[in-house]
Design a protein around this motif. Structure first.
Motif, PDB file in Angstrom:
ATOM      1  N   TRP A 249       0.849  -1.195   0.000  1.00  0.00           N
ATOM      2  CA  TRP A 249       0.000   0.000   0.000  1.00  0.00           C
ATOM      3  C   TRP A 249       0.876   1.232   0.000  1.00  0.00           C
ATOM      4  O   TRP A 249       1.852   1.320   0.743  1.00  0.00           O
ATOM      5  CB  TRP A 249      -0.907  -0.034   1.241  1.00  0.00           C
ATOM      6  N   LYS A 250       0.526   2.235  -0.802  1.00  0.00           N
ATOM      7  CA  LYS A 250       1.456   3.336  -1.028  1.00  0.00           C
ATOM      8  C   LYS A 250       1.697   4.187   0.208  1.00  0.00           C
ATOM      9  O   LYS A 250       2.691   4.887   0.309  1.00  0.00           O
ATOM     10  CB  LYS A 250       0.995   4.207  -2.209  1.00  0.00           C
ATOM     11  N   GLU A 251       0.798   4.109   1.198  1.00  0.00           N
ATOM     12  CA  GLU A 251       0.984   4.931   2.402  1.00  0.00           C
ATOM     13  C   GLU A 251       1.994   4.330   3.387  1.00  0.00           C
ATOM     14  O   GLU A 251       2.404   4.980   4.332  1.00  0.00           O
ATOM     15  CB  GLU A 251      -0.360   5.108   3.134  1.00  0.00           C
ATOM     16  N   ILE A 252       2.324   3.057   3.190  1.00  0.00           N
ATOM     17  CA  ILE A 252       3.214   2.411   4.158  1.00  0.00           C
ATOM     18  C   ILE A 252       4.656   2.845   3.920  1.00  0.00           C
ATOM     19  O   ILE A 252       5.151   2.765   2.793  1.00  0.00           O
ATOM     20  CB  ILE A 252       3.098   0.876   4.058  1.00  0.00           C
ATOM     21  N   ARG A 253       5.308   3.319   4.980  1.00  0.00           N
ATOM     22  CA  ARG A 253       6.711   3.738   4.867  1.00  0.00           C
ATOM     23  C   ARG A 253       7.615   2.555   5.181  1.00  0.00           C
ATOM     24  O   ARG A 253       7.204   1.595   5.813  1.00  0.00           O
ATOM     25  CB  ARG A 253       7.013   4.887   5.849  1.00  0.00           C
ATOM     26  N   ALA A 254       8.862   2.658   4.772  1.00  0.00           N
ATOM     27  CA  ALA A 254       9.900   1.655   5.085  1.00  0.00           C
ATOM     28  C   ALA A 254       9.452   0.241   4.719  1.00  0.00           C
ATOM     29  O   ALA A 254       9.546  -0.691   5.510  1.00  0.00           O
ATOM     30  CB  ALA A 254      10.278   1.721   6.563  1.00  0.00           C
ATOM     31  N   LYS A 255       8.953   0.102   3.477  1.00  0.00           N
ATOM     32  CA  LYS A 255       8.463  -1.209   3.025  1.00  0.00           C
ATOM     33  C   LYS A 255       9.525  -2.296   3.177  1.00  0.00           C
ATOM     34  O   LYS A 255       9.238  -3.399   3.611  1.00  0.00           O
ATOM     35  CB  LYS A 255       8.069  -1.124   1.551  1.00  0.00           C
TER      36      LYS A 255
ATOM     37  N   PHE B   4       3.438  13.654   5.225  1.00  0.00           N
ATOM     38  CA  PHE B   4       2.487  13.110   6.196  1.00  0.00           C
ATOM     39  C   PHE B   4       1.771  14.225   6.962  1.00  0.00           C
ATOM     40  O   PHE B   4       0.561  14.159   7.176  1.00  0.00           O
ATOM     41  CB  PHE B   4       3.246  12.201   7.168  1.00  0.00           C
ATOM     42  N   SER B   5       2.518  15.279   7.306  1.00  0.00           N
ATOM     43  CA  SER B   5       1.928  16.345   8.121  1.00  0.00           C
ATOM     44  C   SER B   5       0.840  17.110   7.372  1.00  0.00           C
ATOM     45  O   SER B   5      -0.004  17.760   7.980  1.00  0.00           O
ATOM     46  CB  SER B   5       3.014  17.303   8.594  1.00  0.00           C
ATOM     47  N   LYS B   6       0.848  16.977   6.024  1.00  0.00           N
ATOM     48  CA  LYS B   6      -0.165  17.699   5.252  1.00  0.00           C
ATOM     49  C   LYS B   6      -1.466  16.899   5.101  1.00  0.00           C
ATOM     50  O   LYS B   6      -2.433  17.383   4.543  1.00  0.00           O
ATOM     51  CB  LYS B   6       0.382  18.003   3.839  1.00  0.00           C
ATOM     52  N   TYR B   7      -1.434  15.626   5.544  1.00  0.00           N
ATOM     53  CA  TYR B   7      -2.634  14.803   5.399  1.00  0.00           C
ATOM     54  C   TYR B   7      -3.775  15.371   6.230  1.00  0.00           C
ATOM     55  O   TYR B   7      -3.544  15.944   7.297  1.00  0.00           O
ATOM     56  CB  TYR B   7      -2.356  13.387   5.910  1.00  0.00           C
ATOM     57  N   ILE B  14      -5.686   6.829  10.096  1.00  0.00           N
ATOM     58  CA  ILE B  14      -5.708   5.530   9.410  1.00  0.00           C
ATOM     59  C   ILE B  14      -4.293   5.052   9.119  1.00  0.00           C
ATOM     60  O   ILE B  14      -3.931   3.902   9.393  1.00  0.00           O
ATOM     61  CB  ILE B  14      -6.531   5.621   8.101  1.00  0.00           C
ATOM     62  N   VAL B  15      -3.472   5.939   8.579  1.00  0.00           N
ATOM     63  CA  VAL B  15      -2.109   5.548   8.216  1.00  0.00           C
ATOM     64  C   VAL B  15      -1.317   5.169   9.454  1.00  0.00           C
ATOM     65  O   VAL B  15      -0.598   4.152   9.467  1.00  0.00           O
ATOM     66  CB  VAL B  15      -1.422   6.693   7.433  1.00  0.00           C
ATOM     67  N   ALA B  16      -1.471   5.937  10.511  1.00  0.00           N
ATOM     68  CA  ALA B  16      -0.755   5.614  11.749  1.00  0.00           C
ATOM     69  C   ALA B  16      -1.205   4.254  12.274  1.00  0.00           C
ATOM     70  O   ALA B  16      -0.380   3.412  12.650  1.00  0.00           O
ATOM     71  CB  ALA B  16      -1.010   6.695  12.794  1.00  0.00           C
ATOM     72  N   ALA B  17      -2.522   4.013  12.254  1.00  0.00           N
ATOM     73  CA  ALA B  17      -3.053   2.738  12.740  1.00  0.00           C
ATOM     74  C   ALA B  17      -2.488   1.587  11.912  1.00  0.00           C
ATOM     75  O   ALA B  17      -2.135   0.532  12.452  1.00  0.00           O
ATOM     76  CB  ALA B  17      -4.574   2.743  12.676  1.00  0.00           C
ATOM     77  N   ALA B  18      -2.364   1.789  10.610  1.00  0.00           N
ATOM     78  CA  ALA B  18      -1.833   0.741   9.742  1.00  0.00           C
ATOM     79  C   ALA B  18      -0.412   0.388  10.152  1.00  0.00           C
ATOM     80  O   ALA B  18      -0.049  -0.796  10.219  1.00  0.00           O
ATOM     81  CB  ALA B  18      -1.869   1.200   8.289  1.00  0.00           C
ATOM     82  N   HIS B  19       0.370   1.421  10.446  1.00  0.00           N
ATOM     83  CA  HIS B  19       1.746   1.148  10.860  1.00  0.00           C
ATOM     84  C   HIS B  19       1.803   0.434  12.194  1.00  0.00           C
ATOM     85  O   HIS B  19       2.626  -0.462  12.388  1.00  0.00           O
ATOM     86  CB  HIS B  19       2.555   2.447  10.915  1.00  0.00           C
TER      87      HIS B  19
END
Lengths: 458, 288
Positions: A249-255, B4-7, B14-19
């Motif tokens: 997924w493109k939002e994931i960093r440090a793939k 990221f800060s501009k989201y 959502i992105v934080a939760a995914a990580h």
């Protein structure tokens, strides 16, 4: 259609049937006297090699071969005997027949007989080829030219001879030996370990029949094996796919880092991770201790990972997911990068959301590429010895049965043969595993062949 | 990519939760590995520890592997494994490459039947022929002496010809125009193989060598069945398994962890080095 075409491509110019019908006396004689045609045609060295091979085989057959074959009928009847030795005035043991050896040598002799027939066939065709060449007025190749041909037109013979010999000796001969045991009484039961007999399909009846204790064990084990293989294959597939898509997924960093974490577990030998899992999940293992110190479990409580049948089954499947998903992740990542991007762009233009694109593009594409792989994984899981044997060891087991609740056919086979010496029943289980796999593969191939449009994604 | 800060806030969550989810999954996958590394340095003996993290750390478990030969001779196990691995990887690489090249490039009548036969053999539990090989070797009397090593090499390498799929997938992708050009110039099939295909096929040869070298380090079943109780010929896998036996687990558990770490390093390095070919081979085989 396709097979007919490929048959034509490799048309047999000198078929053995023609040689017998149309060939000269000399050609026909080559079936009995190997190399006769070659010798008469001037290929002296080749002819002599044929003759020498025939002589050696016939010598072997006269020496021990015929004896071995005749013993194969009864598998030996002479028991070990005590004989009174007058001179030393003691009882001496005289070796009786050993059915296991008789069976093995009988099978080897049968293989030699097959070789003899094969040589006769080759000799006949060679003789016919020489006859035809002569008739057409073409030159007969010399020994040197034929040797050179082994590195050109007949290169496949040179390259394949050793590997095929290896497979014959170390895979096929042992398989035949093991399969033949299924039809004997070779077992610790009734102490038939030295002398045993042919019993026909008796063992198969006992294993398949629901009446006896073996049948009562076999069907549940088969059922669990199939459930296990199905769940293990698809759970790995879907979790691996979802994980790969998630990391992609493109939002994931440090793939790369995330992938490395998962791949690291693949790098460690399986048996090590499995043994670690086993120790960690013991009643006094690390996991229970961790849960206790977190206050989730009481001081003396522990979760029955391998002691309760349902827990054990779920545990081995979860362990298999842990072991298998990283593999899947690796492969799926490779394949995902090959999906034509135009498909996604077209979908986006048409206003499809991520869920629709997954269902209509990603999933069908993956299924298309990976169906053959799934079949092999399924086969691998049916024969997945390590995951079961190194973790639950087939436990828990009820007292009256030789197989535990998590035993697969293969681990049961191990227990029957290596641990308990029920060799004949073990062989039957092996054959039944083969039959199961063959049926499943046939059905899937048929199913996928009729439904698969090979050009779907081109 | 937008910073990221501009989201918008919702997307940030959502992105934080995914990580966080990914991190949690990584922990599940990494904890057993971490645990075994910690155990290998644990100061207290025994298989059970009352705490998850060790209370004291030491190198003794590693030292014990290389000095205490009372029950398990770890250096000898390593030596056995290396010996068997080197010999069997040379033989099986030759077998695999020969079969894969032949089935991929050469056309002859027995080609399809051979491939079908390999598929059928694959459906039998590999374990079945292993048991029979064990009986046969026992009958010849090879299960007791140094010939046990020969037997192991033979069994590891003997049937290798059946596992040609990945290498064949590679040869299938090498363009045939090179072969044809060479043949027009009068090269024989043998010359095409040695002069043209082989130099191009280094990756697949290296892959086959490395994977078959890692085989005896990873395999546990065959070595266990063949060796039985003959400690002198144990490979690392069988030895480590035996350390978890009820009799020895109390004394040897931490050394088991140490041994596991020691062999995971070379096997892991080999795997990471060959991973690329593995992925390519599997997807290539499907394509071809």
């Amino acid at each position: 259609m396709k097979t007919r075409k490929s048959n034509k491509e490799f048309e047999n110019k000198y078929p053995a049937a023609d040689a017998l019908k149309k060939g000269s006396m000399l050609t026909r004689l080559s079936v009995l006297v190997f190399g006769a045609g070659c010798l008469a045609g001037g290929q002296v060295i080749k002819g002599l090699i044929f003759l020498a091979a025939e002589a050696a085989i016939i010598f072997y057959m006269l020496q021990t071969g015929f004896h071995n074959l005749s013993m194969l009928v009864t598998l030996g009847e002479q028991e070990q005997q005590k004989v009174w030795n007058e001179a030393k005035s003691v009882y001496e043991y005289v070796d009786g027949d050993r059915s296991q050896l008789i069976l093995l040598f009988g099978i080897i002799t049968l293989a030699v007989v097959v070789l003899l027939i094969l040589l006769a066939w080759i000799s006949l065709r060679q003789a016919y080829k020489i006859e035809c060449l002569k008739k057409e007025g073409r030159r007969i190749p010399s020994f040197k030219e034929e040797l050179r041909e082994l590195f050109n037109g007949n290169l496949h013979l040179t390259l394949l001879s050793l590997p095929v010999l290896g497979v014959l000796v170390f895979t096929i001969l042992p398989l035949v030996f093991m399969i033949s045991m299924a039809f004997t009484s070779y077992s610790v039961e009734n102490s038939k370990l030295v002398l045993f007999d042919w019993v026909g399909l008796e063992n198969f009846k006992r294993v398949i029949g629901l009446g006896g204790s073996l049948g009562k064990t076999f069907w549940p084990v088969l059922g669990w094996t199939l459930i296990w293989a199905l769940v293990a294959t698809f759970s790995n597939y879907f979790f691996g796919l979802i994980l790969a898509l998630f990391i992609n997924w493109k939002e994931i960093r440090a793939k790369k880092m995330w992938r490395f974490f998962f791949v690291l577990t693949v790098a460690i030998p399986h048996f090590v991770t499995l043994l670690i899992m086993r120790t960690m999940l013991q009643p006094e293992g690390a996991v229970n201790i961790m849960l206790r110190s977190m206050g989730i479990l009481g001081a003396k409580e522990s979760l029955p990972f391998f002691t309760n049948a349902t827990w054990a089954r779920v545990t081995v499947i979860l362990i298999n997911i842990w072991v298998g998903v990283p593999y899947m992740l690796l492969q799926v990542t490779g394949i995902l990068q090959n999906i034509p991007q135009e498909l996604y762009e077209a979908a986006r233009v048409d206003g499809a959301g991520p869920i629709v694109t997954f269902r209509k593009i990603t999933l069908p594409y993956m299924m298309f590429i990976m169906t053959p792989y799934l079949i092999t994984t399924f086969t691998g899981n049916v024969n997945n010895f390590n995951v079961i044997f190194l973790t639950s060891q087939g436990l828990p087991r009820s007292v009256d049965s030789t197989a535990g609740k998590t035993d697969l056919l293969v681990t049961w086979l191990y227990k029957l043969t290596i641990e308990n010496q029920y060799y004949n029943v073990g062989a039957v289980i092996g054959i039944m595993t083969f039959v199961t796999l063959a049926v499943v593969s046939l059905i899937t191939f048929k199913f996928s062949a009729s439904n698969k449009n090979e050009e779907a994604f081109r | 990519m937008i910073k990221f800060s501009k989201y918008p806030f919702k997307k940030k969550v959502i992105v934080a939760a995914a990580h966080v989810l990914l991190a949690a999954l990584s922990v599940i996958w990494l904890v057993p590995i971490l645990w075994v590394i910690m155990t290998s340095f644990r100061g207290t003996k025994g298989s059970y520890s009352s705490t998850f993290f060790p209370t004291s750390y030491t190198f003794d478990n590693y030292v014990k592997l290389f000095t205490d030969f009372s029950v398990f001779n770890f250096p000898k196990m390593l030596f056995n494994t290396f010996l068997v691995a080197i010999a069997s990887c040379l033989i099986s690489t030759f077998f695999v490459i020969a079969v894969a090249y032949t089935l991929s490039r050469l056309r002859f009548r027995a080609r399809k039947p051979l491939m079908n036969a390999a598929m059928i053999i694959h459906l039998f539990p590999g374990f079945m022929s292993m048991i029979a090989v064990y009986y046969i070797i026992k009958m010849i009397g090879w299960t007791a002496g140094p010939m046990l090593r020969v037997a192991m090499i033979a069994v590891y390498a003997g049937g290798a010809g059946c596992g040609y799929h990945i290498a064949k997938g590679f040869f299938d992708t090498v363009s045939t125009s090179l072969d044809e050009a060479a043949k027009l110039d009068g090269a024989s099939n043998w010359q095409v193989l040695t002069k043209i295909i082989m130099p191009l096929s280094k990756p697949v040869v290296v892959y086959t060598l490395l994977t078959s070298f890692a085989g005896p380090f990873k395999d546990f079943m065959l070595a266990k069945v063949l060796c039985g109780t003959h400690r002198d010929y144990y490979t690392v896998a069988v030895g480590l398994y035996q350390m978890l036996d009820v009799e020895y687990i109390d004394q040897w558990f931490c050394s088991f962890a140490a041994g596991a770490v020691i062999i995971s390093i070379p096997v892991g390095a080999l795997f990471l080095a060959t991973q690329k070919y593995y992925v390519e081979g599997v997807s290539g085989a499907v394509k071809g």
